[in-house]
Write a protein that holds these residues in place. Structure first.
Motif, PDB file in Angstrom:
ATOM      1  N   VAL A  75      19.027  11.602  78.592  1.00 19.65           N
ATOM      2  CA  VAL A  75      18.778  13.043  78.570  1.00 19.65           C
ATOM      3  C   VAL A  75      17.698  13.347  77.535  1.00 19.65           C
ATOM      4  O   VAL A  75      17.820  12.960  76.368  1.00 19.65           O
ATOM      5  CB  VAL A  75      20.063  13.831  78.253  1.00 19.65           C
ATOM      6  CG1 VAL A  75      19.764  15.332  78.175  1.00 19.65           C
ATOM      7  CG2 VAL A  75      21.133  13.568  79.312  1.00 19.65           C
ATOM      8  N   VAL A  76      16.640  14.027  77.975  1.00 19.35           N
ATOM      9  CA  VAL A  76      15.524  14.343  77.076  1.00 19.35           C
ATOM     10  C   VAL A  76      15.339  15.845  76.865  1.00 19.35           C
ATOM     11  O   VAL A  76      14.653  16.255  75.928  1.00 19.35           O
ATOM     12  CB  VAL A  76      14.197  13.714  77.578  1.00 19.35           C
ATOM     13  CG1 VAL A  76      14.287  12.188  77.533  1.00 19.35           C
ATOM     14  CG2 VAL A  76      13.837  14.183  78.991  1.00 19.35           C
ATOM     15  N   VAL A  77      15.936  16.660  77.736  1.00 14.66           N
ATOM     16  CA  VAL A  77      15.864  18.123  77.609  1.00 14.66           C
ATOM     17  C   VAL A  77      17.216  18.694  78.000  1.00 14.66           C
ATOM     18  O   VAL A  77      17.828  18.246  78.981  1.00 14.66           O
ATOM     19  CB  VAL A  77      14.762  18.721  78.506  1.00 14.66           C
ATOM     20  CG1 VAL A  77      14.865  20.246  78.549  1.00 14.66           C
ATOM     21  CG2 VAL A  77      13.379  18.314  78.018  1.00 14.66           C
ATOM     22  N   GLY A  78      17.687  19.660  77.243  1.00 13.35           N
ATOM     23  CA  GLY A  78      18.916  20.354  77.603  1.00 13.35           C
ATOM     24  C   GLY A  78      18.815  21.829  77.273  1.00 13.35           C
ATOM     25  O   GLY A  78      18.288  22.194  76.211  1.00 13.35           O
ATOM     26  N   VAL A  79      19.313  22.667  78.184  1.00 18.38           N
ATOM     27  CA  VAL A  79      19.331  24.122  77.968  1.00 18.38           C
ATOM     28  C   VAL A  79      20.683  24.672  78.408  1.00 18.38           C
ATOM     29  O   VAL A  79      21.141  24.396  79.521  1.00 18.38           O
ATOM     30  CB  VAL A  79      18.197  24.832  78.745  1.00 18.38           C
ATOM     31  CG1 VAL A  79      18.336  26.347  78.626  1.00 18.38           C
ATOM     32  CG2 VAL A  79      16.835  24.382  78.238  1.00 18.38           C
ATOM     33  N   ILE A  80      21.310  25.424  77.533  1.00 17.74           N
ATOM     34  CA  ILE A  80      22.517  26.180  77.860  1.00 17.74           C
ATOM     35  C   ILE A  80      22.220  27.633  77.523  1.00 17.74           C
ATOM     36  O   ILE A  80      22.052  27.985  76.356  1.00 17.74           O
ATOM     37  CB  ILE A  80      23.743  25.665  77.083  1.00 17.74           C
ATOM     38  CG1 ILE A  80      24.078  24.229  77.518  1.00 17.74           C
ATOM     39  CG2 ILE A  80      24.944  26.587  77.307  1.00 17.74           C
ATOM     40  CD1 ILE A  80      25.147  23.555  76.675  1.00 17.74           C
ATOM     41  N   HIS A  81      22.116  28.448  78.552  1.00 18.53           N
ATOM     42  CA  HIS A  81      21.758  29.860  78.370  1.00 18.53           C
ATOM     43  C   HIS A  81      23.002  30.713  78.584  1.00 18.53           C
ATOM     44  O   HIS A  81      23.566  30.743  79.683  1.00 18.53           O
ATOM     45  CB  HIS A  81      20.656  30.263  79.348  1.00 18.53           C
ATOM     46  CG  HIS A  81      20.379  31.736  79.347  1.00 18.53           C
ATOM     47  ND1 HIS A  81      19.894  32.391  78.238  1.00 18.53           N
ATOM     48  CD2 HIS A  81      20.544  32.690  80.314  1.00 18.53           C
ATOM     49  CE1 HIS A  81      19.758  33.680  78.522  1.00 18.53           C
ATOM     50  NE2 HIS A  81      20.149  33.887  79.764  1.00 18.53           N
ATOM     51  N   ASP A  82      23.425  31.390  77.520  1.00 19.97           N
ATOM     52  CA  ASP A  82      24.574  32.296  77.597  1.00 19.97           C
ATOM     53  C   ASP A  82      24.063  33.702  77.887  1.00 19.97           C
ATOM     54  O   ASP A  82      23.579  34.391  76.982  1.00 19.97           O
ATOM     55  CB  ASP A  82      25.331  32.256  76.266  1.00 19.97           C
ATOM     56  CG  ASP A  82      26.538  33.183  76.249  1.00 19.97           C
ATOM     57  OD1 ASP A  82      26.713  33.955  77.199  1.00 19.97           O
ATOM     58  OD2 ASP A  82      27.303  33.115  75.267  1.00 19.97           O
ATOM     59  N   PRO A  83      24.158  34.149  79.152  1.00 21.68           N
ATOM     60  CA  PRO A  83      23.556  35.449  79.488  1.00 21.68           C
ATOM     61  C   PRO A  83      24.315  36.629  78.895  1.00 21.68           C
ATOM     62  O   PRO A  83      23.747  37.701  78.716  1.00 21.68           O
ATOM     63  CB  PRO A  83      23.620  35.463  81.026  1.00 21.68           C
ATOM     64  CG  PRO A  83      24.785  34.592  81.369  1.00 21.68           C
ATOM     65  CD  PRO A  83      24.787  33.512  80.322  1.00 21.68           C
ATOM     66  N   HIS A  84      25.584  36.443  78.589  1.00 20.09           N
ATOM     67  CA  HIS A  84      26.404  37.540  78.085  1.00 20.09           C
ATOM     68  C   HIS A  84      26.025  37.909  76.655  1.00 20.09           C
ATOM     69  O   HIS A  84      26.136  39.073  76.260  1.00 20.09           O
ATOM     70  CB  HIS A  84      27.888  37.155  78.151  1.00 20.09           C
ATOM     71  CG  HIS A  84      28.305  36.659  79.487  1.00 20.09           C
ATOM     72  ND1 HIS A  84      28.538  37.496  80.557  1.00 20.09           N
ATOM     73  CD2 HIS A  84      28.511  35.399  79.953  1.00 20.09           C
ATOM     74  CE1 HIS A  84      28.875  36.780  81.611  1.00 20.09           C
ATOM     75  NE2 HIS A  84      28.865  35.508  81.277  1.00 20.09           N
ATOM     76  N   ARG A  85      25.604  36.932  75.869  1.00 12.89           N
ATOM     77  CA  ARG A  85      25.202  37.182  74.496  1.00 12.89           C
ATOM     78  C   ARG A  85      23.699  37.021  74.307  1.00 12.89           C
ATOM     79  O   ARG A  85      23.206  37.146  73.172  1.00 12.89           O
ATOM     80  CB  ARG A  85      25.945  36.221  73.549  1.00 12.89           C
ATOM     81  CG  ARG A  85      27.365  36.690  73.213  1.00 12.89           C
ATOM     82  CD  ARG A  85      28.255  35.577  72.710  1.00 12.89           C
ATOM     83  NE  ARG A  85      28.680  34.719  73.806  1.00 12.89           N
ATOM     84  CZ  ARG A  85      29.722  34.989  74.606  1.00 12.89           C
ATOM     85  NH1 ARG A  85      30.440  36.069  74.404  1.00 12.89           N
ATOM     86  NH2 ARG A  85      30.050  34.188  75.596  1.00 12.89           N
ATOM     87  N   GLN A  86      22.985  36.721  75.406  1.00 14.28           N
ATOM     88  CA  GLN A  86      21.539  36.479  75.348  1.00 14.28           C
ATOM     89  C   GLN A  86      21.202  35.437  74.285  1.00 14.28           C
ATOM     90  O   GLN A  86      20.292  35.598  73.463  1.00 14.28           O
ATOM     91  CB  GLN A  86      20.782  37.785  75.107  1.00 14.28           C
ATOM     92  CG  GLN A  86      20.821  38.738  76.296  1.00 14.28           C
ATOM     93  CD  GLN A  86      20.224  38.113  77.562  1.00 14.28           C
ATOM     94  OE1 GLN A  86      19.120  37.599  77.557  1.00 14.28           O
ATOM     95  NE2 GLN A  86      20.973  38.164  78.667  1.00 14.28           N
ATOM     96  N   GLU A  87      21.957  34.349  74.324  1.00  9.88           N
ATOM     97  CA  GLU A  87      21.718  33.225  73.424  1.00  9.88           C
ATOM     98  C   GLU A  87      21.303  32.015  74.255  1.00  9.88           C
ATOM     99  O   GLU A  87      22.056  31.567  75.116  1.00  9.88           O
ATOM    100  CB  GLU A  87      22.980  32.905  72.611  1.00  9.88           C
ATOM    101  CG  GLU A  87      23.334  34.004  71.618  1.00  9.88           C
ATOM    102  CD  GLU A  87      24.588  33.715  70.820  1.00  9.88           C
ATOM    103  OE1 GLU A  87      24.795  34.398  69.796  1.00  9.88           O
ATOM    104  OE2 GLU A  87      25.374  32.817  71.211  1.00  9.88           O
TER     105      GLU A  87
END
Length: 287
Positions: free
Chosen positions: A135-147
């Motif tokens: 794994v070279v890139v990871g994104v976890i986008h929390d839309p509820h807190r805009q984090e």
């Protein structure tokens, strides 16, 4: 796994991150648009393992965003795979064994589907990119807190562009530890077995219902650790690089470094706390 990791060129990593963030935010907009809850389309492995109409829509959106820029890249999404740990293990094995592009996008379109069904703001997409199995890139986008939590191999972990680090707890008694409430019977039994041994030793235990969120929160120090008896690659891939780039550890329950085939996980701020959690799980017979 060799310590010599062959990274893509810097410009490629930049582009991978940009697309992963855009894809995650597109899916997040769909989740927010249905934040009041969603009807269950069907259950998968059992009545606790749910699928809504929105899950495949989010996966389709992520896939289309990725393939616009990287049409030759391979893609593994949760909704492509039949239920059950055997099917998910076979799916990642097949992708790793035959991937001419050397790039594999590993995606959970809505991590925390039960939370999503019940209108709880604890659900989000998890998007990772592996290059030659790492794994070279990871994104976890929390839309509820805009984090937006993001990491690129060798560059550190970030939330909304600000550097994040794992927590500084040095003893298990100060640790806030997360764990799952898994749908599968074997995993449920192991989780219940761990509680009476682990709970008295830590500050508190939390069950949040989203592996992606618990991993992201370990990476930025809101949680000290998170363990789970059986997870698929799409549950963990993005979070794994966040943890390591934030200075933490993610291993199996025998303290071997996590890889895409690992199913039993412990992610933490590392060091003595990690060892003590694994020790407690071992005492509880969680193997």
């Amino acid at each position: 796994m060799s310590n010599e990791i062959e990274l893509p060129p810097g410009e490629t990593l930049d582009s991978l991150l940009d697309v992963a963030v855009r894809a995650s935010k597109h899916a997040g907009e769909i989740i927010l648009g249905n934040a009041g809850g969603a009807d269950v389309l069907k259950s998968k492995a059992n009545s606790r393992d749910l699928l809504t109409l929105i899950d495949p829509l989010c996966e389709k959106t992520i896939r289309e965003t990725v393939l616009e820029t990287f049409p030759s890249h391979d893609f593994l999404g949760e909704e492509d795979v039949p239920p059950g740990k055997e099917a998910s293990a076979a799916a990642i094995d097949a992708k790793l064994a035959n991937n001419p592009s050397h790039y594999l996008w590993i995606v959970d379109p809505i991590d925390g589907t039960s939370n999503f069904v019940h209108g709880m703001p604890l659900c989000m997409p998890s998007v990772a990119v592996a290059h030659k199995g790492e794994v070279v890139v990871g994104v976890i986008h929390d839309p509820h807190r805009q984090e937006t939590f993001s990491a690129v191999k060798g560059r550190g972990a970030y939330m909304n562009g600000e550097r994040i680090r794992v927590g500084e707890q040095s003893t298990i008694g100060d640790a806030i530890v997360a764990m799952g409430s898994p749908p599968a019977e074997e995993s449920m039994k192991m989780s219940l077995a761990a509680l009476p041994v682990l709970m008295p030793r830590v500050r508190t235990i939390r069950m949040i219902g989203s592996a992606a969120l618990m991993l992201a929160w370990v990476a930025n120090g809101r949680l000290t650790a998170y363990w789970e008896y059986d997870l698929s690659s799409w549950d963990v891939a993005a979070g794994s690089i966040l943890i390591e780039e934030a200075g933490g550890s993610i291993t199996d329950l025998e303290n071997e470094r996590w890889n895409l085939r690992t199913r039993k996980i412990c992610a933490s701020n590392g060091g003595r706390v990690h060892e003590k959690i694994l020790e407690a799980l071992g005492e509880a017979g969680v193997v």
